[in-house]
Write an enzyme that holds these catalytic residues in place. Sequence first.
Site, short mmCIF file in Angstrom:
data_model
loop_
_atom_site.label_atom_id
_atom_site.label_comp_id
_atom_site.label_asym_id
_atom_site.label_seq_id
_atom_site.Cartn_x
_atom_site.Cartn_y
_atom_site.Cartn_z
N GLU A 109 0.83 -1.20 0.00
CA GLU A 109 0.00 0.00 0.00
C GLU A 109 0.87 1.26 0.00
OE1 GLU A 109 -4.02 -0.58 2.28
OE2 GLU A 109 -2.40 -1.44 3.49
N TYR A 157 -14.07 26.87 -1.58
CA TYR A 157 -13.87 25.42 -1.57
C TYR A 157 -12.66 25.03 -2.40
CZ TYR A 157 -17.23 26.09 -5.43
OH TYR A 157 -17.91 26.56 -6.52
N ILE A 194 -5.97 5.14 8.26
CA ILE A 194 -6.76 6.23 7.70
C ILE A 194 -7.29 7.13 8.81
CG2 ILE A 194 -7.29 5.07 5.53
CD1 ILE A 194 -10.08 4.39 6.64
N GLU A 195 -7.34 6.62 10.02
CA GLU A 195 -7.72 7.45 11.16
C GLU A 195 -6.75 8.62 11.31
OE1 GLU A 195 -7.68 4.14 11.01
OE2 GLU A 195 -9.20 3.26 12.33
N LYS A 204 -11.82 4.26 1.80
CA LYS A 204 -10.74 3.47 1.21
C LYS A 204 -11.37 2.28 0.47
CE LYS A 204 -6.39 1.31 2.60
NZ LYS A 204 -5.46 1.06 3.74
#
Length: 119
Positions: A21, A53, A72-73, A99
């Site tokens: 990954e 934005y 991912i946290e 993900k």
Amino acid sequence: MDKITIKNLKIFAYHGVNPEEKENGQDFYIDLDYYVNIAKACHNDSIDDTVSYAKVVKVITRAFTAEKYNLIEKAAQVTADAVLDSFEEIFRVDITLKKPQAPVNAEFDYMAVSISRER
């Protein structure tokens, strides 16, 4: 409370606990709501009275791709911090980080984490 939404922002990055990954990378998708008072912008029709934005997307992308995280946290937290640190007008962010190519031996749409942070 006013809210601006960015939905399914696609960013390629190298987050994950597995070596492949971090080497090969994958697509992630970010939903981000940011809370800002846009009352003045609603009356004046001026970009100077809101938080663009386009600028928020640049901050998200830069923060999300600056490093490789195992979780991912952690990537979500770093992204939330970057948005709050970059725009003092924003008082809260809600992020869902998806993900879809998580290395899980099962059929699914995506794995995700959602966080809310405020000043």
